[in-house]
Design a protein around this motif. Structure first.
Motif, PDB file in Angstrom:
ATOM      1  N   ARG A  18       0.829  -1.203   0.000  1.00 28.91           N
ATOM      2  CA  ARG A  18       0.000   0.000   0.000  1.00 28.91           C
ATOM      3  C   ARG A  18       0.864   1.254   0.000  1.00 28.91           C
ATOM      4  O   ARG A  18       0.496   2.265  -0.605  1.00 28.91           O
ATOM      5  CB  ARG A  18      -0.950  -0.034   1.206  1.00 28.91           C
ATOM      6  CG  ARG A  18      -1.911   1.097   1.285  1.00 28.91           C
ATOM      7  CD  ARG A  18      -2.636   1.364  -0.001  1.00 28.91           C
ATOM      8  NE  ARG A  18      -3.588   0.328  -0.340  1.00 28.91           N
ATOM      9  CZ  ARG A  18      -4.164   0.244  -1.533  1.00 28.91           C
ATOM     10  NH1 ARG A  18      -3.894   1.129  -2.468  1.00 28.91           N
ATOM     11  NH2 ARG A  18      -5.005  -0.720  -1.786  1.00 28.91           N
ATOM     12  N   VAL A  19       2.030   1.200   0.647  1.00 31.34           N
ATOM     13  CA  VAL A  19       2.927   2.354   0.597  1.00 31.34           C
ATOM     14  C   VAL A  19       3.386   2.612  -0.829  1.00 31.34           C
ATOM     15  O   VAL A  19       3.440   3.746  -1.296  1.00 31.34           O
ATOM     16  CB  VAL A  19       4.149   2.137   1.525  1.00 31.34           C
ATOM     17  CG1 VAL A  19       5.174   3.218   1.308  1.00 31.34           C
ATOM     18  CG2 VAL A  19       3.724   2.138   2.959  1.00 31.34           C
ATOM     19  N   ASP A  27      -2.935   7.774   1.946  1.00 34.06           N
ATOM     20  CA  ASP A  27      -2.853   6.317   1.915  1.00 34.06           C
ATOM     21  C   ASP A  27      -1.505   5.837   2.434  1.00 34.06           C
ATOM     22  O   ASP A  27      -1.418   4.910   3.245  1.00 34.06           O
ATOM     23  CB  ASP A  27      -3.037   5.821   0.486  1.00 34.06           C
ATOM     24  CG  ASP A  27      -4.459   5.916   0.024  1.00 34.06           C
ATOM     25  OD1 ASP A  27      -5.332   5.552   0.804  1.00 34.06           O
ATOM     26  OD2 ASP A  27      -4.687   6.364  -1.091  1.00 34.06           O
ATOM     27  N   ARG A  28      -0.460   6.496   1.969  1.00 36.36           N
ATOM     28  CA  ARG A  28       0.882   6.105   2.407  1.00 36.36           C
ATOM     29  C   ARG A  28       1.071   6.394   3.884  1.00 36.36           C
ATOM     30  O   ARG A  28       1.707   5.619   4.614  1.00 36.36           O
ATOM     31  CB  ARG A  28       1.921   6.846   1.573  1.00 36.36           C
ATOM     32  CG  ARG A  28       1.800   6.526   0.118  1.00 36.36           C
ATOM     33  CD  ARG A  28       2.932   7.120  -0.672  1.00 36.36           C
ATOM     34  NE  ARG A  28       2.946   6.530  -2.003  1.00 36.36           N
ATOM     35  CZ  ARG A  28       2.401   7.088  -3.061  1.00 36.36           C
ATOM     36  NH1 ARG A  28       1.805   8.251  -2.959  1.00 36.36           N
ATOM     37  NH2 ARG A  28       2.452   6.492  -4.225  1.00 36.36           N
TER      38      ARG A  28
END
Lengths: 84, 113
Positions: A18-19, A27-28
């Motif tokens: 996801r990063v 999100d990160r």
């Protein structure tokens, strides 16, 4: 115990996906926050394995520092100064 | 007996962690990811730390684990709330199938937020 370490490493790789992928900056930030919470779980399992309280000291300081880092990143994303 | 309770809590906690991370990968937008990941991973890590208390008893490790449970349960929802607020204010759009945006409705009336 080593299978639990392996499952937590699997969780860390899901967060790293996801990063790398996350389309926006929050999100990160969420993924990095979750990594910080998972590392506390790592320290807990290592303190069960080795029976030393050194790892719980690391977990305590990691929890607090991760919280401060998350708040700083959230303020930065919001586009305001740090003193408001 | 204590080791049985500790092992059970450890398995349940790591299950919560895995479910939270799968939610972080699978869900559609930032707000859904935030609520899935933060709630599940916070509870999972708190259960892992509680299993440390059952494994080792009330020595230096157990008391520090209890303190760490308190820190995690206090700080993780605060950080998640700060990230959600920052994301909403910096203009990240909701998912297309979201049905309501209460924060936007409430903040339209007043000027200073």
């Amino acid at each position: 115990m080593s299978i639990f370490i392996g499952l937590l490493i699997l969780c860390l790789f899901l967060c790293l996906y996801r990063v790398g992928k996350g389309p926006t900056a929050p999100d990160r930030t969420v993924a990095i926050d979750i990594v910080g919470t998972l590392v506390v779980g790592f320290c807990a399992i290592y303190s069960i394995i080795t029976k030393k309280d050194l790892y719980m000291n690391i977990g305590l300081s990691w929890a607090l520092l991760s919280f401060i880092g998350t708040l700083a990143l959230a303020k930065y994303l919001e586009g305001r100064g740090f003193d408001e | 007996m204590n080791e049985t309770i500790g092992m059970t809590l450890l398995v349940v906690g790591i299950t919560f962690d895995i479910v939270g991370c799968i939610g972080l990968v699978r869900l559609p937008d930032i707000y859904n990811r935030l609520q899935a990941a933060t709630k599940c991973v916070t509870l999972g890590t708190a259960l892992i730390l509680l299993s440390v208390v059952f494994y080792t008893g009330f020595n230096a490790i157990g008391v520090k684990a209890l303190l760490c449970i308190w820190f995690v349960l206090m700080t993780a929802p605060t950080g998640a709330h700060a990230i959600a607020r920052a994301a909403h204010r910096s203009g990240i759009r909701l998912w297309d199938d979201s049905v309501m945006d209460k924060y936007k409705d409430d903040s339209e009336g007043s000027e200073d937020n």
